[in-house]
Design a protein around this motif. Sequence first.
Motif, mmCIF file in Angstrom:
data_model
loop_
_atom_site.group_PDB
_atom_site.id
_atom_site.type_symbol
_atom_site.label_atom_id
_atom_site.label_comp_id
_atom_site.label_asym_id
_atom_site.label_seq_id
_atom_site.Cartn_x
_atom_site.Cartn_y
_atom_site.Cartn_z
ATOM 1 N N THR A 1 59.435 11.209 70.346
ATOM 2 C CA THR A 1 58.232 9.844 68.743
ATOM 3 C C THR A 1 56.860 11.008 69.339
ATOM 4 O O THR A 1 56.460 11.304 70.144
ATOM 5 C CB THR A 1 58.069 8.859 70.571
ATOM 6 O OG1 THR A 1 57.411 7.753 68.949
ATOM 7 C CG2 THR A 1 58.024 9.221 71.369
ATOM 8 N N GLY B 1 56.629 7.352 64.579
ATOM 9 C CA GLY B 1 56.974 7.507 65.987
ATOM 10 C C GLY B 1 58.182 8.299 66.155
ATOM 11 O O GLY B 1 57.718 9.472 66.612
ATOM 12 N N CYS C 1 50.547 4.790 67.348
ATOM 13 C CA CYS C 1 51.770 6.088 67.265
ATOM 14 C C CYS C 1 51.546 6.849 65.125
ATOM 15 O O CYS C 1 51.090 6.423 64.593
ATOM 16 C CB CYS C 1 53.198 5.354 67.031
ATOM 17 S SG CYS C 1 53.939 4.694 68.013
ATOM 18 N N CYS D 1 54.670 8.324 69.333
ATOM 19 C CA CYS D 1 53.747 6.773 70.102
ATOM 20 C C CYS D 1 53.214 8.458 71.266
ATOM 21 O O CYS D 1 54.083 8.632 72.148
ATOM 22 C CB CYS D 1 54.236 6.364 70.337
ATOM 23 S SG CYS D 1 55.038 5.723 68.252
#
Length: 346
Positions: A127, A109, A82, A129
């Motif tokens: 996100t 994230g 992330c 990630c």
Amino acid sequence: MCTAFVTTVFGVGTITAAADPGSATVTASVAHAGHTMAASLMPSGDDVDGDGYIPANPPVTGVQPSDREPAPRYFHEFQANCAVTHTAPDDPIVYPAQSGMSHDHTFMGNTATNASSTSSSLYGGNTTCKAPGDSSAYWMPSLYKGDKKILPSGPQVIYYKAGVTDYTSVRPFPKGLRFVVANPMQSAQDFRNHPGWVEGWECGESFKNVDFPQNCPTGSQLNLRMQAPSCWDGRYLDTPTHQSHMAYPLVKPGTNNNVCPTSHPVALPMIEFKMAWPVDGDMSQVRLASGRGYSFHYDFFNAWNEPTLQALVGHCIVGGLQCDARGYDQNHPGEGAALGADYRLP
């Protein structure tokens, strides 16, 4: 009517209270970042009654810590890579709905994490990630060199691994679980003796430092690894200390086996931050927003898509593999991957 007061020693878990059941607001004195800040415990976000406890619904009951020894596997982990999203003086765990009350944090994230973030607002959000199913929020105190804020570059390595010997007993995080790892008020010795300590601050050939090295070779980077508790009480998604619902595994007497304590019998993935900051040279002006290097701590707020997390935990942790963010172990290609090439469930 008396006023309800709670004194919370953040990260230590000492709470004293004289509460009036009819009082809607609880005023707390929270030790944070080298001084005391006033914080209000009141209904906000997921804490509907403002007492600091967020019950799991449903709770996980009837679990006994497993001391089973499955077939040995050297690895049982996967990565959640992330990247940094933003920085802000917010902390939706310690100071929910109180924007600007915290020292500065670097968030990874979920791209929308702020002081008012809740389980519902984070879930399904955008996100950084690699796996789109990981909308969780990860954050830590921002790092500075002088007045310049230094941000980790690129995806950071966040391991999800087995913290117990019986890796087959590990189950996914419950939705909305959150906790704080370590304590910004800890001493250098506290940091060194913390159960989540892995290697301390490192750069070049300098290892296991409780504070920042004096100098880092040109072209090197500053690194830190720290593990989170992985045993859950099964009852609460958060508590007033933001830590007491979680515990580290213990070594079972007479063995080398790591087992969850009976007070926290539910084995969850052990998160390990492996952070890297692009800073080198003279480190005398390097500091954290929370203070010295040994004030390092971090926060986790779970907002994984449940089937995605289940697939990764089952394939990689329970399956005894060393997986990347797709849930693929290059040393065991025949085992396949938990996620597709787009890092989504197939």
